[in-house]
Scaffold this motif. Structure first.
Motif, PDB file in Angstrom:
ATOM      1  N   LYS A   1       0.825  -1.210   0.000  1.00  0.00           N
ATOM      2  CA  LYS A   1       0.000   0.000   0.000  1.00  0.00           C
ATOM      3  C   LYS A   1       0.861   1.262   0.000  1.00  0.00           C
ATOM      4  O   LYS A   1       0.530   2.260  -0.657  1.00  0.00           O
ATOM      5  N   VAL A   2       1.987   1.223   0.728  1.00  0.00           N
ATOM      6  CA  VAL A   2       2.905   2.371   0.724  1.00  0.00           C
ATOM      7  C   VAL A   2       3.457   2.598  -0.678  1.00  0.00           C
ATOM      8  O   VAL A   2       3.499   3.739  -1.180  1.00  0.00           O
ATOM      9  N   LEU A   3       3.874   1.516  -1.334  1.00  0.00           N
ATOM     10  CA  LEU A   3       4.411   1.641  -2.685  1.00  0.00           C
ATOM     11  C   LEU A   3       3.339   2.039  -3.694  1.00  0.00           C
ATOM     12  O   LEU A   3       3.622   2.749  -4.668  1.00  0.00           O
ATOM     13  N   HIS A   4       2.102   1.600  -3.441  1.00  0.00           N
ATOM     14  CA  HIS A   4       0.981   2.024  -4.295  1.00  0.00           C
ATOM     15  C   HIS A   4       0.812   3.537  -4.205  1.00  0.00           C
ATOM     16  O   HIS A   4       0.612   4.226  -5.219  1.00  0.00           O
ATOM     17  N   ALA A   5       0.936   4.062  -2.992  1.00  0.00           N
ATOM     18  CA  ALA A   5       0.862   5.520  -2.806  1.00  0.00           C
ATOM     19  C   ALA A   5       2.004   6.222  -3.540  1.00  0.00           C
ATOM     20  O   ALA A   5       1.816   7.299  -4.129  1.00  0.00           O
ATOM     21  N   CYS A   6       3.195   5.593  -3.532  1.00  0.00           N
ATOM     22  CA  CYS A   6       4.334   6.165  -4.254  1.00  0.00           C
ATOM     23  C   CYS A   6       4.073   6.187  -5.758  1.00  0.00           C
ATOM     24  O   CYS A   6       4.486   7.132  -6.464  1.00  0.00           O
ATOM     25  N   VAL A   7       3.409   5.153  -6.261  1.00  0.00           N
ATOM     26  CA  VAL A   7       3.058   5.097  -7.683  1.00  0.00           C
ATOM     27  C   VAL A   7       2.142   6.260  -8.040  1.00  0.00           C
ATOM     28  O   VAL A   7       2.343   6.967  -9.048  1.00  0.00           O
ATOM     29  N   VAL A   8       1.126   6.484  -7.196  1.00  0.00           N
ATOM     30  CA  VAL A   8       0.183   7.581  -7.440  1.00  0.00           C
ATOM     31  C   VAL A   8       0.900   8.925  -7.355  1.00  0.00           C
ATOM     32  O   VAL A   8       0.736   9.809  -8.218  1.00  0.00           O
ATOM     33  N   LYS A   9       1.721   9.094  -6.316  1.00  0.00           N
ATOM     34  CA  LYS A   9       2.435  10.359  -6.101  1.00  0.00           C
ATOM     35  C   LYS A   9       3.385  10.672  -7.245  1.00  0.00           C
ATOM     36  O   LYS A   9       3.526  11.834  -7.654  1.00  0.00           O
TER      37      LYS A   9
END
Length: 761
Positions: free
Chosen positions: A181-189
């Motif tokens: 989920k943290v890396l998913h947020a990084c993808v979006v960011k």
């Protein structure tokens, strides 16, 4: 600066390339050749070409030479050559090149040397995205996500933004949904939502971490879905065991003009195999043939796993026989499936063919083969396989070591089993379960409990398999107090509710004679299967409570579960040991006619025993002749005893003759025949039985019993006085015998007192 030459590597010289006018041009052309060979996977040729460069004074290697060389060293496992290349890179002043440094980091990471990789990274004067991505992958590949995230944050602190490759490298080592989920947020960011390969990887990692719902949300947000996107989500549901969703997605992708490929069908077949649905599997197999993917190795492997899971071994062998080039995964799937089907002998034959085909077995293959040897109880084959792994210098991973522990234990070689366990540098819960079960199943309960304690000291949390092994050992020797202690541990450790632990507790309490506790545990179980019902029914039956066993059987039928052969064996045993002849025969007929269950030897033997106990010996003999294709010595022994007790002399002589004609018979059977003839005063028959026994060099195993105290079993044999405490035991028994024969008077009963004084006077 003079160039450092490699002196330890002397492969045969390749044919020299055509000469060129300038050294720079020649180096560039050789670099191009090395790059082309590296892309083709011809790593040996890469090293040979590099050797030519070193031997030619006009073709010095430059910064473009080393990345492909380091890749070749990684692929071929040439760690010492890689170290020499690193030395040459340092001497030639190429250490600051970011691409060479990144290649060195990858080389050390894949050689499991993170420390050297970090030193290379720290010594770089300047770093761009390439070395940062390499060191992040290094930690992620090793499963050290803490340092991977630390380096990821440090990179951004230095003003370098992550690329999609950086996040892809981090995703490769993630095993927790929170990290995804943290890396998913990084993808979006970072604005990478349109990177289809990155989003596909994100879905796969969500599935690996068990977050199928998050994988589905990511899938729905994609504007463009390629075949990999569909396969990623289908595989996610396949891993979850959701066959209905896998089928639905397989249909939806066709509606969206995306045709399924071999990966799609592989996931579909795997989901069907987990469900165990043979008919659906055959439909899927037909679609695979129609689509032309039947010869794809991944699909063939999945189909073999499906048919073996559904116990259609012939279909699996047909696919196996038609397959062309069989890789190690294909062979292993066949061997492991046969072992799970109880066909260990066939598994070993397939393994032999694998060796003859020159396919090198993997550690997984060897684990399955060792399991086959354990299933057969063949220590000869097991030792042979163990020696093969040593000769081939195979690394004994934890799974192979666990199989070796189980193999030696099942063959009764506890010392060897313990030696393998002690040699293990890393132990999982499976390792501890294997050694605990080894001692528990061989009757060494106290040793098993000590190991159980060591397991907890080693901070390894016991699971239901550990507990069930110990409870089965307690049940087998009647260790009531130890069984209760384990029950208390289960309650304290919150291991329940678990249907296997509950069933083992019911069985333990029943075999230790505490039917109230057995029933209490059974009633508290949130769900029951046929095994737990069988345990409670057999418990009542073995303790003379046949009516209660029949009541439990009626409750079982009302639960809606279909009866199987084990249930019927338990209830027939209960009827046999409690004289419930009519009920037993009725249940036997119901099993055959109502539930279409073919009676096994054990069911037929129960009916013979049931009729013999009721004195209906001739009827039992007729039943035996009808139901048994060949005479069974054990069943004939039941009939012979019944003839002796009920005075059927003529039938007893016939049965005794049949026992003698059955081939090799143990000494106990001849003693039984002799006693039977003696009861009929047929002394010629007695002499003949003893003569046959002596002529074959047989001896009857003496009758024996045992006492369990503090987890230790002490056996006692008939007419043996070798026990070190024999005199003390005899003395205690004599005192007990004397005290039990003394009259016991209840002085509160006036009539008894009066009769007693009258008798004295």
């Amino acid at each position: 600066m003079n160039k450092l030459k490699l002196t330890h590597f002397h492969p045969p010289k390749p044919s020299p390339p055509p000469p060129t006018a300038a050294a720079t041009t020649t180096t560039n052309s050789l670099n191009a050749t090395i790059g082309r060979l590296s892309k083709q996977g011809l790593h040996r040729e890469v090293v040979l070409t590099f050797t030519y460069m070193l031997n030619s004074p006009t073709t010095p290697p430059d910064a473009f030479t080393y990345p492909s060389l380091l890749k070749a060293c990684t692929s071929m496992g040439l760690f010492s050559l890689g170290l020499s290349l690193h030395q040459q890179i340092s001497v030639n002043g190429f250490s600051s090149d970011p691409y060479i440094s990144s290649s060195l980091i990858n080389f050390y990471a894949k050689s499991n040397n993170i420390g050297y990789a970090r030193k290379v990274f720290d010594m770089m004067p300047q770093r761009n995205i390439v070395p940062w991505t390499a060191i992040i992958w290094c930690y992620s590949h090793a499963g050290d996500m803490g340092n991977a995230f630390l380096m990821y944050n440090s990179m951004q602190f230095d003003g370098i933004l992550p690329s999609s490759v950086t996040i892809l490298n981090m995703l490769s080592g993630v095993s927790e949904s929170e990290h995804v989920k943290v890396l998913h947020a990084c993808v979006v960011k970072s604005g990478f939502l349109c990177e289809i390969s990155l989003m596909n990887c994100l879905m796969s990692v969500y599935a690996k971490c068990g977050s199928v719902a998050d994988a589905r949300k990511s899938f729905e947000l994609l504007d463009h879905k390629d075949i990999v996107s569909w396969n990623s989500l289908i595989n996610a549901y396949s891993m979850e065991g959701n066959l209905a969703e896998v089928i639905q997605l397989s249909l939806s992708m066709r509606v969206n003009n995306v045709e399924p490929d071999h990966q799609t069908f592989g996931s579909l077949v795997s989901a069907i195999a987990n469900e165990g649905s043979l008919e659906v599997g055959r439909v899927a197999h037909g679609q695979i043939i129609t689509s032309g993917f039947e010869l794809e190795k991944h699909v063939e492997t999945s189909l073999i796993a499906l048919y073996l899971r559904c116990r259609t071994v012939d279909d699996a062998f047909r696919i196996f026989g038609r397959a062309g080039d069989k890789d190690v995964v294909f062979w292993t799937a066949m061997i492991s499936g046969l072992v799970r089907n109880g066909s260990a002998d066939e598994a070993l034959r397939v393994f032999q063919k694998m060796l003859l085909s020159s396919v090198r077995p993997s550690s997984t293959t060897m684990t399955c083969v060792l399991a086959a040897c354990a299933q057969l109880g063949s220590i000869e084959y097991g030792k042979s396989i163990h020696c093969y792994t040593i000769r081939q210098q195979m690394t004994l991973d934890v799974h192979m070591q666990n199989s070796l522990v189980s193999l030696y234990a099942k063959c009764g070689l506890l010392e060897q089993s313990s030696t393998v366990f002690k040699m293990m540098t890393y132990r999982t819960v499976v390792s501890w379960n294997a050694i605990v079960a080894a001692y528990a199943q061989n009757g060494y309960l106290s040793n098993a409990l000590f190991l159980f304690n060591d397991m907890r000291i080693a901070k390894q949390q016991p699971d239901f398999i550990t507990v069930v092994s110990l409870l089965q050992a307690c049940a087998s020797i009647g260790a009531y107090h130890q069984g209760k202690w384990i029950h208390n541990y289960v309650l304290r450790s919150c291991l329940g509710p678990n249907i296997r632990i509950g069933t083992a507790l019911v069985d333990m309490y029943a075999k230790c004679g505490d039917l109230d506790s057995a029933r209490n545990v059974f009633d508290r179980m949130p769900e029951h299967d046929s095994v737990s019902w069988s345990a409670i029914i057999a418990g009542y039956g073995s303790h003379g409570k046949g009516d209660a066993a029949l009541e439990m059987y009626s409750e079982f039928l009302q639960s809606g579960l279909p009866p199987n052969d084990v249930i019927f064996l338990s209830i027939l045993y209960a009827c046999s040991h409690n004289g419930l002849v009519d009920s037993g025969i009725s249940l036997f007929e119901s099993m055959i006619h109502d539930y279409k269950i073919e009676p096994k030897i054990e069911h037929n033997a129960c009916i013979v025993d049931l009729l013999c106990r009721a004195g209906r010996v001739k009827e039992a003999y007729d039943f035996c002749r009808k139901m048994f294709g060949e005479p069974m010595v054990d069943v004939l022994g039941i009939l012979l005893d019944a003839c002796r007790k009920n005075g059927h002399e003529e039938l007893g002589c016939v049965i005794a003759k049949e026992i003698c004609e059955c081939g090799p018979v143990d000494g106990g059977r001849y003693v039984q025949i002799a006693h039977s003839f003696a009861s009929m005063e047929k002394w010629d028959g007695v002499g003949d039985a003893w003569a046959r026994m002596r002529g074959r060099g047989l001896k009857k195993i003496p009758g024996w019993s045992y006492v369990e105290m503090h987890g230790t079993i002490t056996p006692f044999f008939t007419s043996h006085s070798s026990h070190p405490q024999y005199q003390d035991i005899v003395s205690v028994l004599e005192n007990l015998t004397y005290n039990t024969k003394k009259p016991v008077l209840n002085w509160e009963e006036e009539d008894v007192c009066f009769d007693f004084y009258e008798a004295v006077s």
